[in-house]
Write an enzyme that holds these catalytic residues in place. Sequence first.
Site, PDB file in Angstrom:
ATOM      1  N   ALA A 175      21.257 -92.186  -8.690  1.00 24.77           N
ATOM      2  CA  ALA A 175      20.734 -90.816  -8.708  1.00 24.77           C
ATOM      3  C   ALA A 175      20.575 -90.269  -7.281  1.00 24.77           C
ATOM      4  O   ALA A 175      21.051 -89.170  -6.965  1.00 24.77           O
ATOM      5  CB  ALA A 175      19.407 -90.782  -9.452  1.00 24.77           C
ATOM      6  N   GLY A 176      19.924 -91.024  -6.406  1.00 26.15           N
ATOM      7  CA  GLY A 176      19.606 -90.531  -5.068  1.00 26.15           C
ATOM      8  C   GLY A 176      20.818 -90.336  -4.172  1.00 26.15           C
ATOM      9  O   GLY A 176      20.936 -89.315  -3.487  1.00 26.15           O
ATOM     10  N   LYS A 226      15.697 -96.643 -27.603  1.00 28.05           N
ATOM     11  CA  LYS A 226      15.785 -97.459 -26.394  1.00 28.05           C
ATOM     12  C   LYS A 226      15.842 -98.920 -26.809  1.00 28.05           C
ATOM     13  O   LYS A 226      15.322 -99.285 -27.877  1.00 28.05           O
ATOM     14  CB  LYS A 226      14.555 -97.238 -25.498  1.00 28.05           C
ATOM     15  CG  LYS A 226      14.835 -97.450 -24.035  1.00 28.05           C
ATOM     16  CD  LYS A 226      15.509 -96.231 -23.436  1.00 28.05           C
ATOM     17  CE  LYS A 226      15.833 -96.401 -21.984  1.00 28.05           C
ATOM     18  NZ  LYS A 226      16.341 -95.140 -21.415  1.00 28.05           N
TER      19      LYS A 226
END
Length: 417
Positions: free
Chosen positions: A223-224, A106
């Site tokens: 995503a949603g 990351k």
Amino acid sequence: MSEQLNPFKMAQKQLDEAAAFLGLDRATHELLRWPKREIHVTFPVRMDDGSVRVFHGFRVQYNDARGPAKGGIRFHPAETIDTVRALAAWMTWKTAVMDLPLGGAKGGVIVDPRELSRTELERLSRAYIRAVGEAMFGIHRDVPAPDVYTNPQVMAWMLDEYIALAGYIDFGMITGKPLPLGGSVGRIDATARGGLYTLREAAKVLGLELKGATTAIQGYGNAGSYAHKLGQELLGLKVVAVSDSKGGIYNPEGLDPDAVLKHKRETGSVVNFPGARNITNAELLTLDVDVLIPAALEGQITEANAGDIKAKVVVELANGPTTPEADRILFERGVYVIPDFLCNAGGVTVSYFEMVQNAYNYYWDAETVYRRLDRKMTQAFHTVHETAKEYNVHPRMAAYLVAVQRVAEAMRLRGWV
Ligand code: NAD
């Protein structure tokens, strides 16, 4: 940051529990508790007004026993090395549970990109690659991707800077690229699509009918919003509630995804959608629905509200939406949680497909991407589900057991431990 809230301490604690369960030897456990390599950089960026601002950034390669390290780069004002370390650890478990030939990494820069102009953002993106150094990256070393407040355009600038430094074209050094620069079709909705494939498999083992299953979705970003649209298209879900940071909406008759998205684009929020009742985010989580999809932030389902969750299945598209205490409560109450690093792994899986296509310099059509994604998600779901049954643990612990075992085995085979 208190020890309890420090994400890296939390990641270490989760690993410790899995290590104890697996009876890992001391050296393997200790190696897995820490990043293999991390770099802290400080670099200057010329602003449009001629002044120079100095930024701090990180790249953490947590573990590369199973393959090149893989993980996004975040631009965030509250970025810390411990957040980046934790996210790099979780990437290691995510690629392992999916059985991708990759490790975990990351990166991050402490910056609020919303304060920068487009040209400043471009100079910052390029400066980050120069500061970390092209030697850290590459398809055989470490492959970044977009994350919070970075996007395909940022990836394109970073790729271009890398090519200039390296002196050769290696599109596979970064994923989440725009399609004309070696991006993969299907990357944009891969997280939601992959999560829905795991929901389909969970419904099979639970004997739950998904056609018409009432569903609530928290968060209406990438995503949603795709979970809403694809959930209806692929599984026939009846989405009755959705929300964003300003609040939520509820209509027991169901919500039309295209109309809600249009309303959000026009007004900046899903709130006040015609024909729906406004609700709070807290209300949304405890609605009497079959399926709950947290797709916003971490720490949403806690000791305080886990007892009130009525959904039969929780589909964790968000990272870390459920606290460890809540996990235990949900498990005891028989609520099936599809854990985040399995459920939302569709994104990194299609990123891996992007690397494969870049290496071949030959590109797949959407059907091929979807079919291969479905196979990976389905296999990973059943491996975790069987492990949970075998050891009588909740699915998150089962996902850890599968992932940690795989990484530990690769380390043993390579002679590290
Ligand atoms: P995004 O920025 O596109 O959307 C986030 C959404 O959450 C927005 O609609 C925002 O309004 C909403 N939100 C913010 N604060 C909220 C609050 N307090 N209550 C309710 N909603 C709130 O982000 P995204 O890419 O959709 O990511 C959402 C989650 O999914 C994150 O946890 C992310 O780490 C995880 N995730 C995303 C991907 C991906 O490919 N996009 C992959 C893996 C995991």
